[in-house]
Design an enzyme around this catalytic site. Structure first.
Site, mmCIF file in Angstrom:
data_model
loop_
_atom_site.group_PDB
_atom_site.id
_atom_site.type_symbol
_atom_site.label_atom_id
_atom_site.label_comp_id
_atom_site.label_asym_id
_atom_site.label_seq_id
_atom_site.Cartn_x
_atom_site.Cartn_y
_atom_site.Cartn_z
ATOM 1 N N ARG A 104 -35.670 40.583 12.965
ATOM 2 C CA ARG A 104 -37.136 40.662 12.266
ATOM 3 C C ARG A 104 -36.944 40.612 10.725
ATOM 4 N NH1 ARG A 104 -40.993 45.534 12.789
ATOM 5 N NH2 ARG A 104 -39.656 46.566 11.300
ATOM 6 N N THR A 108 -41.468 39.480 6.212
ATOM 7 C CA THR A 108 -42.733 38.780 6.872
ATOM 8 C C THR A 108 -42.836 39.583 8.326
ATOM 9 O OG1 THR A 108 -41.298 37.354 8.062
ATOM 10 C CG2 THR A 108 -42.173 36.663 5.908
ATOM 11 N N ASP A 200 -34.023 52.507 12.557
ATOM 12 C CA ASP A 200 -33.501 51.200 13.118
ATOM 13 C C ASP A 200 -32.624 51.379 13.988
ATOM 14 O OD1 ASP A 200 -32.050 49.124 12.801
ATOM 15 O OD2 ASP A 200 -33.221 48.359 11.293
#
Ligand SMILES: O=P(O)(O)OC[C@H]1O[C@H](OP(=O)(O)OP(=O)(O)O)[C@H](O)[C@@H]1O
Ligand SMILES: O=c1cc[nH]c(=O)[nH]1
Ligand SMILES: [Mg+2]
Length: 209
Positions: A104, A108, A200
């Site tokens: 990812r 953006t 994460d």
């Protein structure tokens, strides 16, 4: 419209709590993700079709049941999805494993595909796409799109933690895909991280932060 199942088994919930905790280190995090993936595989395979066979026990002949040859493929979304594969294979050792590489973009939040390798008989297999995190849904949508483009017909999505925003996006993009979670969290933050989430997943699994 696809369905969402949240596995509320106490063992799954207990282990997920430790996965979430900041102080859980890489080794324990990896082990727990593996264990939860196995428990989720146990739940997700509840509806596998059975067939009757005749066997001989030490005492008598018996009619008993075996899984009737359903072909399954596990599709981890790289990198973090890799952390779920071994746990699932412990329960479904005959499953094939395909890989979809996506990351990812941190600016953006859009997925960028860098690798796809699938079993050759994609059309015949039930595909279980796995990734610990379903955040905006962009990565899973792209992975599922990639599988469909190559002929996949039956697809399910299994993640540890989902955000409502991502679930909604998957439903809209792929209404034929059911979603299986260990937890549905509250929301996404301004950086697209799941709140409360677990941080994460890829970095925690592989110790890269
Ligand atoms: O639903 P989304 O908003 O698309 O976010 C979820 C994705 O983000 C993470 O991967 P990441 O991009 O960090 O790659 P990594 O697994 O290589 O760390 C995670 O493992 C998902 O694939
Ligand atoms: O919370 C999140 C969102 C995306 N990817 C992760 O690893 N964690
Ligand atoms: Mg990551």
């Amino acid at each position: 419209m696809g369905k969402v199942y949240v596995f509320d088994h106490p063992l799954i919930q207990h282990k997920l709590t430790y996965i979430r905790k900041t102080e859980t280190g890489t080794k324990e995090f990896r082990e727990l993700v593996d264990e939860v993936a196995a428990l989720m595989a146990f739940e997700i395979t509840r509806d596998l079709p059975l067939e009757e066979v005749t066997i001989q026990t030490p005492v008598s002949e018996a009619t008993s049941q075996v899984i009737s040859g359903k072909k399954i493929a596990i599709i981890p979304i790289l990198r973090a999805g890799l952390g779920m594969v071994d746990g699932i294979l412990d329960l479904i050792p005959a499953a094939k494993v395909g890989h979809v590489g996506l990351y990812r973009d941190p600016e953006t939040l859009k997925p960028v595909e860098y690798y796809v390798k699938l079993p050759s008989d994609v059309q015949e297999r039930e595909m279980i796409v796995v990734d610990p995190m379903l955040a905006t849904g962009g990565s899973a949508i792209e992975a599922i799109h990639s599988l469909k483009k190559r002929g996949a017909k039956q697809i399910r999505l299994m993640c540890l933690v989902g955000a409502p925003e991502g679930v909604e996006e998957i439903h809209a993009a792929h209404p034929d895909v059911d979603i299986y979670l260990a937890a549905m969290d509250e929301k996404l933050n301004e950086k697209g991280y799941i709140v409360p989430g677990l941080g994460d997943a890829g970095d925690r699994l592989f110790g890269t932060k």
